[in-house]
Design a protein around this motif. Structure first.
Motif, short mmCIF file in Angstrom:
data_model
loop_
_atom_site.label_atom_id
_atom_site.label_comp_id
_atom_site.label_asym_id
_atom_site.label_seq_id
_atom_site.Cartn_x
_atom_site.Cartn_y
_atom_site.Cartn_z
N UNK A 26 33.87 31.77 34.51
CA UNK A 26 32.47 31.84 34.93
C UNK A 26 31.65 30.72 34.30
N UNK A 27 31.93 30.38 33.05
CA UNK A 27 31.21 29.29 32.40
C UNK A 27 31.44 27.97 33.12
N UNK A 28 32.69 27.69 33.50
CA UNK A 28 32.99 26.45 34.21
C UNK A 28 32.40 26.48 35.62
N UNK A 29 32.39 27.65 36.24
CA UNK A 29 31.76 27.77 37.55
C UNK A 29 30.27 27.47 37.45
N UNK A 30 29.64 27.98 36.40
CA UNK A 30 28.21 27.70 36.19
C UNK A 30 27.98 26.22 35.95
N UNK A 31 28.87 25.59 35.22
CA UNK A 31 28.77 24.16 34.96
C UNK A 31 28.80 23.36 36.27
N UNK A 32 29.58 23.86 37.23
CA UNK A 32 29.72 23.19 38.52
C UNK A 32 28.68 23.62 39.55
N UNK A 33 27.73 24.45 39.11
CA UNK A 33 26.64 24.85 40.00
C UNK A 33 27.01 25.91 41.02
N UNK A 34 28.09 26.64 40.77
CA UNK A 34 28.55 27.67 41.70
C UNK A 34 27.58 28.86 41.68
N UNK A 35 27.31 29.40 42.85
CA UNK A 35 26.40 30.54 42.96
C UNK A 35 27.11 31.85 43.27
N UNK A 36 28.38 31.79 43.69
CA UNK A 36 29.11 33.01 44.05
C UNK A 36 30.58 32.87 43.69
N UNK A 49 41.01 45.61 36.85
CA UNK A 49 40.43 45.00 35.66
C UNK A 49 39.75 43.67 35.95
N UNK A 50 40.36 42.86 36.80
CA UNK A 50 39.73 41.58 37.13
C UNK A 50 38.40 41.79 37.82
N UNK A 51 38.32 42.78 38.71
CA UNK A 51 37.07 43.03 39.42
C UNK A 51 35.96 43.43 38.46
N UNK A 52 36.29 44.27 37.50
CA UNK A 52 35.28 44.70 36.53
C UNK A 52 34.79 43.53 35.70
N UNK A 53 35.72 42.70 35.25
CA UNK A 53 35.36 41.57 34.41
C UNK A 53 34.58 40.52 35.19
N UNK A 54 35.06 40.19 36.39
CA UNK A 54 34.37 39.18 37.20
C UNK A 54 32.96 39.63 37.52
N UNK A 55 32.80 40.90 37.88
CA UNK A 55 31.47 41.40 38.22
C UNK A 55 30.52 41.36 37.03
N UNK A 56 31.03 41.71 35.86
CA UNK A 56 30.18 41.72 34.66
C UNK A 56 29.73 40.31 34.29
N UNK A 114 24.05 35.40 36.59
CA UNK A 114 23.15 35.37 37.71
C UNK A 114 23.81 34.93 39.00
N UNK A 115 25.12 35.17 39.13
CA UNK A 115 25.88 34.80 40.31
C UNK A 115 26.18 36.04 41.15
N UNK A 116 26.46 35.81 42.43
CA UNK A 116 26.99 36.87 43.27
C UNK A 116 28.49 36.99 43.02
N UNK A 117 29.00 38.19 43.21
CA UNK A 117 30.44 38.43 43.02
C UNK A 117 30.97 39.24 44.18
N UNK A 118 32.04 38.74 44.81
CA UNK A 118 32.73 39.45 45.88
C UNK A 118 34.10 39.85 45.38
N UNK A 119 34.45 41.10 45.58
CA UNK A 119 35.74 41.64 45.14
C UNK A 119 36.49 42.18 46.35
N UNK A 120 37.73 41.76 46.52
CA UNK A 120 38.58 42.29 47.58
C UNK A 120 39.67 43.14 46.95
N UNK A 159 31.25 48.22 40.85
CA UNK A 159 30.07 48.60 41.62
C UNK A 159 28.81 48.56 40.77
N UNK A 160 28.86 49.09 39.57
CA UNK A 160 27.64 49.16 38.76
C UNK A 160 27.22 47.78 38.28
N UNK A 161 28.17 46.86 38.13
CA UNK A 161 27.81 45.49 37.74
C UNK A 161 27.22 44.72 38.92
N UNK A 162 27.29 45.29 40.13
CA UNK A 162 26.62 44.68 41.27
C UNK A 162 27.51 43.88 42.20
#
Length: 358
Positions: A71-81, A89-96, A102-108, A123-126
């Motif tokens: 997520x830090x490197x994504x933020x460095x690259x200006x990623x928004x989602x 476990x990955x879904x929980x961590x990615x969402x948090x 301040x990014x959107x997160x999509x989980x499949x 879900x609760x992390x948004x």
């Protein structure tokens, strides 16, 4: 004041970050390396067993180590989602961490194949959660396709920054013990973790932080063991949902870790996994999710093998078992089991009677 005490802050010199990297952290890492006296007794010969309890990371699994980097490197690259496929476990961590950034997160997710505790976290992390009629490998294929769009960054372990963050667990173990263990045992699902540990041990060894490298022992669930069988599994099945993966993304890295370390790859049954989970809780006071217990079940299995990887283990050897997630993330299997419970009236005599102490 620097409020960040996460893995990037502590191991910056070993990580691909710069002053331009906006660190997104929840103070992950620094999880306890718990001495396990009864496990040590099982091994015998004066050997010492330690449990790396990754369930005490912010979202209660080891995934946070890699996610702070991704997520830090994504933020460095200006990623928004960001987007990921997950068995939980990955879904929980990615969402948090996406929420933190301040990014959107999509989980499949594979429908019906995720523990409810982990789904609740996402879900609760948004996160925007999409359940598909397929397994994890189908979900990851979709994520790879969608990730080719400029608007998304994939944060599964195919993202190399995930491995970079996860390798810090090996650093912590050496920092605590003063040396690498002789053996390191851990569950293998998507295989990023065993890949990352081996990378971390190698880097610390190259820097003179340790004099030896451990033998890496990986354990897959019997119904979800593509590495063990040498071929993808079309329909993996196991009670250990976090390692129910038929075609691991870090296949090559895992096999390299096992082969180059002189280690061992094996399988454990669901019955052995659940027995290991209960044993660790009732004997060492550590409650872990079923997937985590693959390392404990694997240790017990190896101790029963006459010519296994621990046969003739040197006296005084050190063993570390990584347990990857907290038991409360996947507690359904416990609540479905038949544990003795007692019912009594609201008086002391009846309580004692139910306990057989009258």
């Amino acid at each position: 004041m620097n409020h960040d005490r996460g893995v990037i802050s502590r191991y910056r010199e070993y990580l691909p970050v710069s002053e331009a990297t906006p660190v997104v952290s929840l103070n992950e890492g620094s999880t306890p390396l718990v001495h396990a006296p009864r496990l040590s007794e099982k091994v015998g010969r004066g050997c010492q067993v330690f449990v790396k309890y990754e369930g005490l990371n912010p979202t209660c699994s080891f995934k946070d180590r890699g996610m702070t980097m991704a997520i830090s490197k994504a933020a460095e690259n200006g990623v928004k989602a960001v987007i990921c496929a997950s068995t939980g476990n990955t879904s929980a961590s990615a969402a948090a961490y996406a929420s933190r950034a301040g990014m959107d997160c999509v989980v499949i997710l594979p429908a019906g194949k995720i523990a409810m505790g982990k789904l609740a976290q996402a879900l609760v992390y948004g996160a925007k959660v999409v359940e598909i009629d397929g397994n994890f490998d189908d979900a990851l294929r979709l994520v790879r396709e969608i990730g080719e769009m400029e608007s998304f960054e994939v944060v599964n372990s195919i993202n190399p920054y995930r491995i970079e963050g996860q390798k810090t667990a090996a650093f912590e173990i050496i920092d605590v013990l003063g040396e690498a263990p002789d053996f390191h045992l851990l569950p293998v699902g998507n295989a990023g973790n065993i890949t990352a540990y081996w990378k971390g041990y190698g880097e610390y060894h190259a820097k003179g932080k340790s004099k030896r490298l451990p033998k890496m022992l990986g354990f897959q669930a019997a119904g979800s063991a593509p590495l063990y069988h040498g071929a993808p599994v079309a329909n993996p099945e196991t009670v250990a949902t976090a390692i129910r993966i038929g075609n691991p993304a870090s296949w090559d890295g895992a096999m390299t870790a096992i082969q180059d370390s002189g280690g061992h790859l094996d399988i454990v049954t669901d019955e052995e996994i659940l027995a290991g989970q209960r044993w660790l809780a009732s004997n060492e006071g550590l409650f872990i999710e079923p997937a985590s217990a693959a390392s404990i079940a694997g240790l017990c299995k190896c101790l029963e093998m006459e010519d296994g990887p621990l046969a003739g283990v040197e006296p005084g050897s050190t063993l570390v078992c990584t347990v990857t997630g907290h038991g409360l993330k996947d507690s359904d299997i416990i609540l479905q089991a038949e544990f003795p419970m007692f019912k009594a009236k609201t008086d002391k005599a009846d309580v004692l009677n139910q306990l057989g102490l009258s």
